[in-house]
Design a protein around this motif. Structure first.
Motif, PDB file in Angstrom:
ATOM      1  N   SER A  63       0.824  -1.203   0.000  1.00 12.81           N
ATOM      2  CA  SER A  63       0.000   0.000   0.000  1.00 12.81           C
ATOM      3  C   SER A  63       0.864   1.261   0.000  1.00 12.81           C
ATOM      4  N   CYS A  67       0.891   3.787  -3.212  1.00 13.72           N
ATOM      5  CA  CYS A  67       0.553   5.213  -3.069  1.00 13.72           C
ATOM      6  C   CYS A  67       1.609   6.077  -3.754  1.00 13.72           C
ATOM      7  N   CYS A 109      -3.462   9.723  -0.078  1.00  8.16           N
ATOM      8  CA  CYS A 109      -3.509   8.291  -0.352  1.00  8.16           C
ATOM      9  C   CYS A 109      -3.309   7.493   0.935  1.00  8.16           C
ATOM     10  N   GLU A 113      -5.970   4.925   2.487  1.00  6.69           N
ATOM     11  CA  GLU A 113      -5.631   3.512   2.662  1.00  6.69           C
ATOM     12  C   GLU A 113      -5.412   3.125   4.117  1.00  6.69           C
TER      13      GLU A 113
END
Length: 429
Positions: A63, A67, A109, A113
């Motif tokens: 993640s 991003c 982001c 997330e």
């Protein structure tokens, strides 16, 4: 003192305890609890905590990297469209505008997330290094063994060895695990294997069956996945860095950039590590196989461009040069009407790789080895991959007759690979 319940006995804990120890949530907490469970001979708990630790770290890694990739693309889109705050570039302000825009994008982001930075528990990057070097799998190997999960124990040992191919102790552990009763050798796998590897190996296996269209499909997919896997690694390098001193503005930029650059160069090296062996031209090898496969299905333009892409990395390969001469004859002069170039993604990869090599060499010469400059002394300069001969996968031994020079590979070498059922096997390629 607060009582910590084991995973097995948690329901047996006294519900009347005034205080209850919260269950670990971050991958760092989970790792520590897994190690403590191992030291306390709570091996099932060890497995539980460490499996969750590596899974949470993997999710954090992906993640975080995604991003950064997403925001880099967004920044590139702004640059390509010219959508800057001012109509002209003044004192290189557009460069900093893009940096600011990417920073804002990454913050949004991360918030979207739910990414939490592990700063509070890991100021010096100690735990991040442990996960990067797959240390959890040393404990997992032991705990899987103690809980009689022999196939997983072998997989954990293999996973660690891929990162540490010279570790003789784990090698012995792995060999011992293979002899355990009940071990399923077809289910032993590298638990952290890059996603492109399965496609690449499957494509090689299809060559033996002469299923050329499937070779093409798998190799093309592997190229795109290879690039994405490496870009994830590279994006993850753009993280936190402790300078260890108080540099001025420009020096801090150069220092952090150099640290990230060295990390990214290691990503390039790591992408060539497959099952504990290093293949220097693994990315280029895709085009070697594609040149052959496209030739077999008479797609000469694609075959020619694949060959040119391969020659970017190995320009002195006489077998590929001979192969392209054969294609030129097959195309009967069409190349003169429409001269072909290497494929775009191959050219971009090659250009970036060469520029970064030059930058690293320049930095080492002008800064790291300079007695008058000490601003970059804290940067590790060890780019030292464990290498083995690239010919173990892509051989230089070639037939020389006119009908076979386009087969720029050898299938007699033996490598370890994973089958479609993820199995660990020896196979002759």
């Amino acid at each position: 003192m607060t009582r910590i319940c084991s995973v097995k006995s948690v329901i047996e804990c006294d519900e009347n305890d005034e205080e209850e120890q919260p269950q670990p949530t971050s991958f760092i907490d989970l790792y520590e609890q897994g190690v403590q469970s191992y030291l306390g001979n709570e091996f099932e708990d060890c497995v539980y905590f460490l499996e969750n630790a590596v899974e949470k770290y993997r999710a954090y890694y992906e993640s975080t990297a995604n991003c950064r990739i997403e925001c880099e693309y967004a920044s590139r889109n702004i640059r390509n469209k010219g959508e800057f705050l001012h109509e002209t570039d003044v004192e290189n302000l557009r460069f900093y505008e893009l940096i600011i825009r990417r920073t804002l994008c990454i913050r949004k982001c991360r918030s979207r997330e739910g990414i939490q930075l592990p700063f509070e528990e890991d100021y010096d990057g100690y735990y991040m290094d442990l996960f990067k070097h797959r240390q959890a799998y040393t404990y997992l190997h032991a705990c899987y063994t103690k809980t009689n999960q022999v196939t997983l124990a072998a997989s954990a040992a293999l996973t660690y060895m891929v990162k540490h191919p010279g570790d003789t102790v784990m090698q012995k552990n792995f060999e011992a695990a293979l002899e355990k009763p009940g071990v399923d050798k077809e289910e032993i796998l590298d638990l952290e294997e890059k996603k492109f590897v399965k496609m690449f190996v499957a494509g090689i296996l299809k060559i033996n069956d002469q299923k050329w269209e499937e070779v093409i499909s798998l190799m093309e997919s592997s190229i795109m996945q290879f690039i994405y896997d490496e870009n994830q690694c590279r994006a993850y390098c753009e993280g936190e860095f402790d300078h260890g001193f108080l540099p001025d503005f420009i020096s801090s930029i150069a220092n952090h950039f150099t640290n990230a650059l060295y990390c990214k160069r290691n990503c390039t090296q790591e992408m060539g590590m497959v099952r504990g062996k290093y293949y220097e031209f693994l990315f280029a090898g895709h085009y070697q196989y594609l040149q052959m496969a496209y030739y077999e299905v008479k797609k000469y333009e694609e075959s020619y461009r694949s060959g040119l892409s391969y020659l970017l990395f190995k320009g002195d390969d006489t077998h590929m040069l001979d192969s392209l001469k054969i294609i030129e004859k097959e195309m009967k002069g069409l190349l003169n009407e429409n001269p072909y170039k290497p494929r775009r993604e191959a050219q971009e990869y090659y250009d970036r790789d060469n520029y970064e090599k030059k930058l690293v060499a320049y930095i080492k010469q002008e800064f790291v080895n300079s007695e008058s400059e000490d601003n970059l002394d804290n940067i590790s300069t060890s780019i030292d991959p464990k290498t083995s001969s690239s010919s173990e996968l892509i051989s230089d031994e070639q037939p020389h007759d006119d009908h076979s020079t386009h087969h720029a590979f050898s299938t007699h070498e033996e490598i370890i690979y994973q089958t479609s059922s993820h199995g660990y096997q020896h196979e002759e390629l």
